[in-house]
Design a protein around this motif. Structure first.
Motif, short mmCIF file in Angstrom:
data_model
loop_
_atom_site.label_atom_id
_atom_site.label_comp_id
_atom_site.label_asym_id
_atom_site.label_seq_id
_atom_site.Cartn_x
_atom_site.Cartn_y
_atom_site.Cartn_z
N GLN A 188 23.77 -6.31 -8.75
CA GLN A 188 22.58 -7.08 -9.12
C GLN A 188 21.51 -6.85 -8.07
N TYR A 189 20.26 -7.13 -8.43
CA TYR A 189 19.11 -6.90 -7.54
C TYR A 189 18.44 -8.22 -7.22
N GLU A 190 17.89 -8.28 -6.02
CA GLU A 190 17.39 -9.53 -5.47
C GLU A 190 15.96 -9.85 -5.82
N TYR A 191 15.22 -8.93 -6.40
CA TYR A 191 13.77 -9.08 -6.54
C TYR A 191 13.36 -10.15 -7.55
N LYS A 192 12.21 -10.77 -7.31
CA LYS A 192 11.64 -11.68 -8.29
C LYS A 192 10.88 -10.87 -9.34
N LYS A 193 10.61 -11.51 -10.44
CA LYS A 193 9.88 -10.88 -11.54
C LYS A 193 8.58 -10.24 -11.05
N GLY A 194 8.37 -8.99 -11.47
CA GLY A 194 7.11 -8.32 -11.20
C GLY A 194 6.99 -7.64 -9.86
N SER A 195 8.02 -7.74 -8.99
CA SER A 195 7.90 -7.15 -7.65
C SER A 195 8.54 -5.77 -7.55
N TYR A 196 9.29 -5.34 -8.56
CA TYR A 196 9.91 -4.02 -8.57
C TYR A 196 9.78 -3.48 -9.99
N VAL A 197 8.71 -2.75 -10.24
CA VAL A 197 8.35 -2.34 -11.59
C VAL A 197 8.45 -0.83 -11.71
N THR A 198 9.08 -0.35 -12.77
CA THR A 198 9.16 1.09 -13.01
C THR A 198 7.84 1.62 -13.55
N GLY A 199 7.72 2.95 -13.58
CA GLY A 199 6.47 3.56 -14.03
C GLY A 199 6.07 3.15 -15.43
N GLY A 200 7.04 3.00 -16.30
CA GLY A 200 6.73 2.61 -17.67
C GLY A 200 6.71 1.12 -17.91
N GLY A 201 6.92 0.34 -16.84
CA GLY A 201 6.97 -1.11 -16.99
C GLY A 201 8.39 -1.59 -17.23
N ASN A 202 8.66 -2.80 -16.79
CA ASN A 202 9.99 -3.38 -16.95
C ASN A 202 10.22 -3.83 -18.39
N VAL A 203 11.44 -3.67 -18.87
CA VAL A 203 11.74 -4.03 -20.26
C VAL A 203 12.21 -5.48 -20.39
N ARG A 204 12.58 -6.12 -19.30
CA ARG A 204 12.94 -7.53 -19.28
C ARG A 204 12.80 -8.02 -17.86
N ASP A 205 12.82 -9.34 -17.66
CA ASP A 205 12.47 -9.91 -16.37
C ASP A 205 13.62 -10.68 -15.74
#
Length: 448
Positions: A188-205
């Motif tokens: 699992q990853y520790e980041y909050k929503k919107g702080s680690y975004v892929t080039g195409g955008g995140n598909v869920r939060d």
């Protein structure tokens, strides 16, 4: 309510389980029925760390997996959870059963350490709390110490960021019906929503803030565990798990966090140990680990060896808790001579000695290291492609997937399984590349 054949069968299965259990007020799981109005098995079931005579069974009760306090909407009291193990998926030929107490202080997680089963066998298991029955999971005991099985089907995965794609790879892994699954970290990853975004955008939060407190880590683990594809992979086979960095904090090393941010308990070593302790407790609560891996504050021993008869030893390693900090500010830089210092370590002295002793004592045909990092340097040149700049690397690909292996006494084959897409669920899977290592023959051979 209309009584259907399905209702009758379900009721009969449940009644059979309760009647077989002790009828005391403390142990009887029927006592939880009144306070558990909905299904508490929303996080699925799992098994792990198989031995010739047993394995660990895991579940965690949660009525509301995304509850902000990390406790899954559960009542603040002990809940009795029954388990049973059978030789068939219909759970008719039950060979062991018992009851565990799911405690509020352990986020109502359950670890049942089973012994006394037959080696090298397939088993099935389920749990019950009140009137609620969990899905059935499949697991295996490892072969007897002196046996050499004909083959072992082992799959492994790592680095599954919930926001960056759907977990179809876990579903496809489960469909392969492996004997054993290794997860090598970044579960699992520790980041909050919107702080680690892929080039195409995140598909869920992600839900909640960056994971810092015990409540945060429990909530994040629950969000991942609530994923149906991940649950399918856990229910398909026993798992061996170790962590990398994101189970705690990006690029952490021993008592050194990624950056000195007081809001993330990263400003002092003492504060970071508090964060580590919270992460370790949540990790244990959510993984099918044995009691020797139970954390003691900010310390948790997860390196261990699991033997698969005389065929293979799996040395599961911890390359975070005892390591020196990464050089070059955790980035790429030329001519960092400190990397060559002989006193630098990624294992720590005690774990290194454990591994060397394991190699010396091993009588297995194969010794495999379950860990997360490269064994060789990888040079970076942004005018040149990775493979052209690193001739020692044999395969490079950026599609999502997992690795499926078949281990025999003569060879080990590895199929790199990839998905066509992860932005929506349901992608097909295919083999992008396949390699073989023959016993006693150095080098990696590509397979057609």
């Amino acid at each position: 309510m209309d009584i259907t054949r399905r209702t009758l069968i379900t009721s009969s299965l449940g009644a059979g389980l309760v009647m077989a259990l002790p009828g005391t007020a403390v142990a009887d799981p029927r006592n939880a029925e009144a306070s558990l109005p909905t299904d508490p098995f929303t996080l699925g079931v799992a098994s792990g760390d198989p031995w010739p005579d047993g394995f660990v069974l895991w579940t965690r009760l949660a009525l509301n997996p995304l509850a902000e306090d990390g406790l899954g909407g559960m009542p603040s009291r002990v809940v009795a959870v029954a388990w049973e193990v059978a030789e068939d998926p219909a759970m008719r030929n039950v060979v062991q059963r018992g009851v565990e107490q799911a405690l509020p202080e352990s986020a109502h997680s359950v670890h049942a350490d089973l012994r006394g089963l037959k080696p090298g066998r397939e088993y099935f298991y389920r749990f019950r709390a009140g009137r609620h029955i969990s899905p059935v999971g499949r697991t295996l005991t490892s072969p007897a110490w002196y046996e050499t099985p004909a083959a072992l089907a082992m799959s492994f995965a790592s680095c599954a960021q919930y926001e960056h794609g759907f977990f179809t790879a876990y579903r496809r892994l489960a469909e392969d019906q492996p004997d054993l699954v290794l997860h090598l970290g970044d579960y699992q990853y520790e980041y909050k929503k919107g702080s680690y975004v892929t080039g195409g955008g995140n598909v869920r939060d992600h839900e909640g803030p960056e994971t810092v407190t015990l409540e945060n880590y429990r909530q994040r683990h629950a969000q991942y565990k609530a994923d149906a594809d991940l649950q399918a992979a856990h229910a398909a086979a026993p798992w061996l798990v170790v962590w990398d960095d994101h189970e705690v904090d990006n690029n952490w090393a021993d008592e050194v966090p990624e950056n000195a941010d007081p809001a993330q308990l990263n400003d002092t070593a003492a504060n970071f140990r508090k964060r580590r302790a919270a992460a370790f407790q949540a990790y244990y609560e959510n993984m099918p680990l044995r009691a020797p891996s139970m954390p003691a504050g900010a310390d948790m021993k997860i390196y261990r060896t699991v033997q698969w008869g005389q065929l293979a030893n799996f040395h599961m390693m911890d390359t975070r808790q005892y390591r020196d900090d990464q050089l070059a500010g955790d980035g790429w830089r030329k001519n960092v001579q400190e990397r060559l210092a002989e006193n630098r370590t990624i294992t720590g002295a005690e774990q290194e000695q454990w591994l060397l002793d394991g190699f010396r004592k091993s009588k297995a045909r194969w010794d495999l290291l379950g860990q997360q990092v490269f064994f060789a340097e990888r040079d970076r040149n942004q005018a040149a492609e990775t493979m052209a700049w690193n001739e020692h690397l044999k395969f490079y690909n950026d599609q999502r997937g997992y690795v499926r292996t078949t281990i025999t006494k003569d060879s080990l084959t590895a199929d790199f399984r990839v998905l066509d897409y992860v932005n929506t669920p349901g992608s097909p899977v295919s083999t992008k590349a396949s390699f073989r290592i023959d016993d006693g023959v150095p080098g990696l051979q590509a397979r057609a």
